[in-house]
Write an enzyme that holds these catalytic residues in place. Structure first.
Site, PDB file in Angstrom:
ATOM      1  N   MET A 148      -1.768  11.699  -0.942  1.00  0.00           N
ATOM      2  CA  MET A 148      -2.597  10.616  -0.435  1.00  0.00           C
ATOM      3  C   MET A 148      -2.135  10.161   0.953  1.00  0.00           C
ATOM      4  O   MET A 148      -1.151  10.677   1.491  1.00  0.00           O
ATOM      5  CB  MET A 148      -2.573   9.451  -1.412  1.00  0.00           C
ATOM      6  CG  MET A 148      -3.438   9.718  -2.644  1.00  0.00           C
ATOM      7  SD  MET A 148      -3.469   8.283  -3.746  1.00  0.00           S
ATOM      8  CE  MET A 148      -4.867   8.716  -4.804  1.00  0.00           C
ATOM      9  N   GLY A 149      -2.832   9.176   1.492  1.00  0.00           N
ATOM     10  CA  GLY A 149      -2.435   8.640   2.786  1.00  0.00           C
ATOM     11  C   GLY A 149      -3.583   8.037   3.577  1.00  0.00           C
ATOM     12  O   GLY A 149      -3.361   7.397   4.596  1.00  0.00           O
TER      13      GLY A 149
ATOM     14  N   ARG B  80      -2.652  28.497  -4.122  1.00  0.00           N
ATOM     15  CA  ARG B  80      -3.110  27.573  -5.154  1.00  0.00           C
ATOM     16  C   ARG B  80      -2.934  26.140  -4.666  1.00  0.00           C
ATOM     17  O   ARG B  80      -2.026  25.866  -3.877  1.00  0.00           O
ATOM     18  CB  ARG B  80      -2.270  27.724  -6.433  1.00  0.00           C
ATOM     19  CG  ARG B  80      -2.414  29.033  -7.142  1.00  0.00           C
ATOM     20  CD  ARG B  80      -3.744  29.116  -7.889  1.00  0.00           C
ATOM     21  NE  ARG B  80      -3.846  30.383  -8.600  1.00  0.00           N
ATOM     22  CZ  ARG B  80      -4.226  31.525  -8.049  1.00  0.00           C
ATOM     23  NH1 ARG B  80      -4.541  31.576  -6.771  1.00  0.00           N
ATOM     24  NH2 ARG B  80      -4.296  32.628  -8.771  1.00  0.00           N
TER      25      ARG B  80
ATOM     26  N   ARG C  24       3.563  33.083  -3.976  1.00  0.00           N
ATOM     27  CA  ARG C  24       2.288  32.464  -3.644  1.00  0.00           C
ATOM     28  C   ARG C  24       2.475  31.336  -2.657  1.00  0.00           C
ATOM     29  O   ARG C  24       3.527  30.721  -2.597  1.00  0.00           O
ATOM     30  CB  ARG C  24       1.736  31.782  -4.898  1.00  0.00           C
ATOM     31  CG  ARG C  24       0.824  32.606  -5.704  1.00  0.00           C
ATOM     32  CD  ARG C  24       0.378  31.729  -6.861  1.00  0.00           C
ATOM     33  NE  ARG C  24      -0.156  32.565  -7.922  1.00  0.00           N
ATOM     34  CZ  ARG C  24      -0.232  32.196  -9.181  1.00  0.00           C
ATOM     35  NH1 ARG C  24       0.209  31.006  -9.548  1.00  0.00           N
ATOM     36  NH2 ARG C  24      -0.733  33.001 -10.076  1.00  0.00           N
TER      37      ARG C  24
ATOM     38  N   HIS D 289      -3.908  10.137  -8.492  1.00  0.00           N
ATOM     39  CA  HIS D 289      -3.464   8.838  -8.981  1.00  0.00           C
ATOM     40  C   HIS D 289      -2.007   8.788  -9.414  1.00  0.00           C
ATOM     41  O   HIS D 289      -1.450   7.703  -9.556  1.00  0.00           O
ATOM     42  CB  HIS D 289      -4.352   8.385 -10.137  1.00  0.00           C
ATOM     43  CG  HIS D 289      -5.687   7.941  -9.689  1.00  0.00           C
ATOM     44  ND1 HIS D 289      -6.703   8.814  -9.399  1.00  0.00           N
ATOM     45  CD2 HIS D 289      -6.173   6.701  -9.425  1.00  0.00           C
ATOM     46  CE1 HIS D 289      -7.762   8.142  -9.005  1.00  0.00           C
ATOM     47  NE2 HIS D 289      -7.480   6.866  -9.004  1.00  0.00           N
TER      48      HIS D 289
ATOM     49  N   THR E 208       0.859  -1.177   0.000  1.00  0.00           N
ATOM     50  CA  THR E 208       0.000   0.000   0.000  1.00  0.00           C
ATOM     51  C   THR E 208       0.892   1.221   0.000  1.00  0.00           C
ATOM     52  O   THR E 208       1.846   1.294   0.782  1.00  0.00           O
ATOM     53  CB  THR E 208      -0.942   0.101   1.217  1.00  0.00           C
ATOM     54  OG1 THR E 208      -1.364   1.475   1.336  1.00  0.00           O
ATOM     55  CG2 THR E 208      -0.285  -0.282   2.517  1.00  0.00           C
ATOM     56  N   ILE E 209       0.579   2.170  -0.851  1.00  0.00           N
ATOM     57  CA  ILE E 209       1.366   3.397  -0.849  1.00  0.00           C
ATOM     58  C   ILE E 209       1.206   4.145   0.469  1.00  0.00           C
ATOM     59  O   ILE E 209       2.051   4.944   0.822  1.00  0.00           O
ATOM     60  CB  ILE E 209       0.989   4.326  -2.027  1.00  0.00           C
ATOM     61  CG1 ILE E 209      -0.459   4.791  -1.960  1.00  0.00           C
ATOM     62  CG2 ILE E 209       1.249   3.643  -3.362  1.00  0.00           C
ATOM     63  CD1 ILE E 209      -0.767   5.944  -2.925  1.00  0.00           C
ATOM     64  N   ASP E 210       0.137   3.861   1.211  1.00  0.00           N
ATOM     65  CA  ASP E 210      -0.129   4.613   2.443  1.00  0.00           C
ATOM     66  C   ASP E 210       0.777   4.212   3.604  1.00  0.00           C
ATOM     67  O   ASP E 210       0.880   4.939   4.582  1.00  0.00           O
ATOM     68  CB  ASP E 210      -1.592   4.409   2.876  1.00  0.00           C
ATOM     69  CG  ASP E 210      -2.581   4.958   1.869  1.00  0.00           C
ATOM     70  OD1 ASP E 210      -2.185   5.773   1.020  1.00  0.00           O
ATOM     71  OD2 ASP E 210      -3.755   4.558   1.924  1.00  0.00           O
TER      72      ASP E 210
END
Lengths: 337, 337, 337, 337
Positions: free
Chosen positions: C170-171, C261, C163, C267, C126-128
């Site tokens: 993600m997570g 911004r 700025r 993805h 899992t990338i998390d």
């Protein structure tokens, strides 16, 4: 000579490479001195400057952004704009102004040079590649690289989940980034503002791709829109979607019954280290711009033609948007579906 | 139509992208069938082929190398070469042959087309960018990208150790890779075969760079050499060095008293995934090549001119090496030292 | 032995590398045969399979996604789920099932192994990075690499335009991606779900960064939220924003008067070629998983502990979410502002 | 407190990230002042320093090399070395010295701390990853990334030309870089110093790979050598080859009749921007090193154990080289051939 330099409009990769080349050749070859005007047209308008010499530009070739800062200030909107610029150039004893910018910034430069006689040389930059008179602009190759890298990554997710992935890329009124990155990334559909699209046709391509047991990638320029005027975005609309990418994903889900997801690349396309091509082009543009200054060839913009750097009137380059030719779009259409 | 395709000479990024575009447009637009000849000219010489259709090219756009294989076979060295090629084309009922190659492969193609009347269309590829008649060749942009990435990396080591780092890049008889990657990488000296160098001058640049408290990067094309004929390489020489890069580092150490190290990039420059620019160019070349076949425009090579793909006689493109113009070399000289 | 393999949950880089290692060692070392179940738990549920042997896995090491397909099917939600899986394993004569997945997929695996006695070995992906019992999971390093590369790019835009740039990564319930990519990318604020944030504090950091004449980057995990419950997202809310990133940018603009911004990476973080670290880890996990199968050590998951690959009960690894320790978050807090 | 910092030995990615973390936490959290000693041990030996404060470290996180410079000076070889270091620390009122280095630099640090009582805290860096007491060292992940990227590129050339490609990577006495990059890059043979190789076995693997219609990549650590003592390199030998890579390619050509080419990655492996993992590790090491200073925990080195940063005696970490375990090498052997 004393030469001013400014960078205007949205930032893009390669600005520092232009400034560095201008300063290196100006100082070493011509014995020039430089004045850096900050934040685009705001610099000469407000007389705000930073020192600009060889130490200031050292190490900046591979760095994105602009050490001079930028803004979208329009000096011609100020009643006193031209007078203030003139005064500030005089105050800093600036005899020529190298202006690095896109359609907006250079459009202003053209008027200041042609109508008011200011000694300006232009350098074309914009990731959108929408300036006429030059084969391409600084920043375009880097932006295409970022977008292509993203499309490469998304293919595997599309395949693994049997989903449609919609990638929204930049481009303003034009489809240059979409066209090149979509082609380079092996997209199955590419949609550009020059050619309003038919959602049913898009769904047909998507479906045909799935029939071949592959999952489709749809690349859509942020300025693209459907033929039939069915798209409603933003506060005024019922649906409140942030852009054409999300709208399109929703339409595809609705009509084709396939899951669809959107990725909006946004600012990633304009940041970061310039590609080797952009560093090369920016450097050559800078070298030729300072030559133009010394030949007093004002009102001109440096431009790429084939492998040569030439000069064209700024006014000509900014008079009309360079759009994707229908023939070129048709050429790549063989890969759709 | 039945169309043969071959890739010859050294491999380079973008070959598969050409083949894919040829096949996609040929099959979908023209209803063609294809024959893949393996390993360059060896394929039609020995009649060795592989199936070539849409499934065969799927997923190959981002892949380096060539799915057809390649070799440096010269069919005109075989007494029966032309006859055997003719027979094998006939046997496979091939009515046209798309030949993707560099100076060698296309030089042969020109003779086979012009002297023997074979129905050949050429596509220019070579990381060296040394073919005339086209603004650039497939593979060049990718090779420059690899070399620039390497130079970027080496800067920090040069600085940290106060060393000279010599980077030897490819290019054959020409300095195109050295010139563009050296400029894009911010090299302090760039040496190319078109302009034999003076070692003392190189040492002067190196020394001046150190005086400014920075460490120099010297980019040298593998075909570059000193003016005075003092370089001896290989088995015949006393010193037995493998290339100009090592020779030069030794000379610099000797003459300037500074530590110098060499990195030879070698095959890294020709492998791997093509850059977005090369994928775009290769795809457009492929689309135009199959058009040329259907217009029976044989003996021609597709070529980039500005933003257009045009056709030129293959013989013209291969008649002379495209070398770096002295003016262009001088232009970048402002960055030396 | 006959061994089944499936990949479940969201796709992530490194899945193919696990499958390849399992098959290479299984076939060559143990003489195993393999059955590939497609689309996660849907495969054994519906008895849908693909051939899985050495040719099938060739060339897949550097490829993202999963050649087996994936889905988020929950077999325990089907009344007949367990029976159908059992039957399909029997039908294909599968004696063990290697299950590659995240919390969901492995949570199911734990119950199937412990409550129903199915012969399962788990591999954590899992990338998390939110699975307990292992130092890290497959995909995490690659996701951090994509996010860090994006932050690197955005710095120059932030500077050039003065700025605030908010990057939403993600997570899920955890801040692992935000924490590591934010630190590696030199972010000025990092916000994670484990530590609800105070918008005023965020604005204070932003303002202090501007005072030092630099522009701030704020990295926010998609699961992060403000302490005071003031955030409203989605259809039910008045503002209809798509995520915490956009909400936060709007709040910062509102409160600090600075332009802000948002970039949502989405993805991009789960696609593409796995990093060298993930290829290494995935390969080692695969090699150890097939060993565990042959030692009949079912109900266990391979895990990284220091430099060793060990085994832990799947149930233990999935029992609780691995969260970012407050001490670790405090450690990196020195870089905020 | 007044704290000195030096970076010694060969440069590697992540050094600046350590220095930045030390300075940021030291100044902001502890109110420290810093003295930067230049060029490794030469700095304290000669009393040469540079200012080191927050502005000095700004923007250095992603930059390779070391802003402090480095050298391979051995202070213990100087008869007065220890005295001079002591005097220079006293002169600059330095109460503790953070020493960032590999086996050599830290070996010296251990003696200076243990035998001479100097207040030193060590931080382990080396691309070779050969220090005991820590799961890994700073720079290793980046070097593996460069090497893996190179192997990825070379695959296509090997395939296209049906050639053996030998890639020589760094590693000194150890095979860590070879092992991990070879595995991650899908090499067909990996040779390391810990396990002298049998050339006949290498040729057997190469030949078997060709039989499967693929071309082999052989990754060889620069310290690897054949079992039978047949390798002769350098001036004393008849063959005058520069390294094991070239020697091996020649042997393979000779014995197997297959074309073989060598690429030596050299300095590319130690230059350039650190990987996200190395930036993270370097930063955490820096934060913990300044904590150790304030706890007066001298003679210790920060080290990674699993996900924790701990402290170990420097002497212990440098007492013996960390070599690749035969079991680990055997584990990856399943991919050979």
């Amino acid at each position: 000579m004393r030469v001013g330099v400014l960078t205007g409009g949205r930032d893009c990769p390669g600005l520092n490479a232009v400034v560095r080349a201008v300063v290196r050749k100006g100082v070493q070859h011509y014995g020039d001195e430089f004045v850096g005007f900050v934040d685009g047209w705001r610099g000469p308008l407000d007389g705000e400057t930073v020192p600009l010499d060889i130490p200031a530009v050292r190490g900046t070739l591979p760095r994105g952004g602009t050490i001079l800062g930028t803004s979208r200030t329009h000096p011609l909107d100020h009643p006193e704009g031209v007078r203030r610029i003139r005064e500030n150039l005089a105050k800093h004893e600036v005899e020529a102004l190298i202006t690095i910018g896109g359609r907006d910034t250079l459009g202003t430069a053209a008027r200041l040079a042609d109508e008011y006689g200011l000694p300006i040389v232009g350098v074309p930059k914009t990731i959108d590649n929408d300036l006429s008179g030059t084969d391409c602009t600084i920043g375009y190759d880097t932006a295409v690289g970022v977008a292509t890298g993203a499309i490469d990554r998304l293919h595997t997710t599309a395949e693994s989940h049997k989903r449609v992935l919609v990638v929204e890329v930049m481009g303003g009124d034009t489809g240059w980034i979409a066209l090149r990155s979509g082609l380079a990334g092996g997209a199955n559909v590419i949609l550009i503002p020059e050619q309003p699209f038919d959602v049913e046709q898009v769904c047909a391509w998507v479906t045909s791709r799935f029939r071949a047991s592959y999952a489709p990638i749809v690349v859509v320029a942020d300025g693209a829109y459907p033929k039939d005027g069915s798209m409603r975005l933003g506060p005024g609309s019922g649906v409140r979607l942030s852009g054409v990418g999300e709208w399109l994903a929703r339409e595809i889900e609705h009509r084709s019954g396939k899951e669809a997801r959107t990725t909006v690349l946004g600012h990633l396309q304009r940041g970061g280290s310039p590609s080797p091509f952009d560093r090369w082009l920016a450097t050559r543009f800078g070298l030729h711009a300072i030559d133009a200054v010394h030949e007093q060839d004002f009102g001109t913009m440096v431009a790429l033609r084939g492998t040569d750097v030439v000069r064209v009137p700024i006014a000509e380059a900014t008079a009309r948007v360079k759009r994707v030719d229908p023939k070129l779009y048709e050429e790549v259409g063989v890969f759709f579906g």
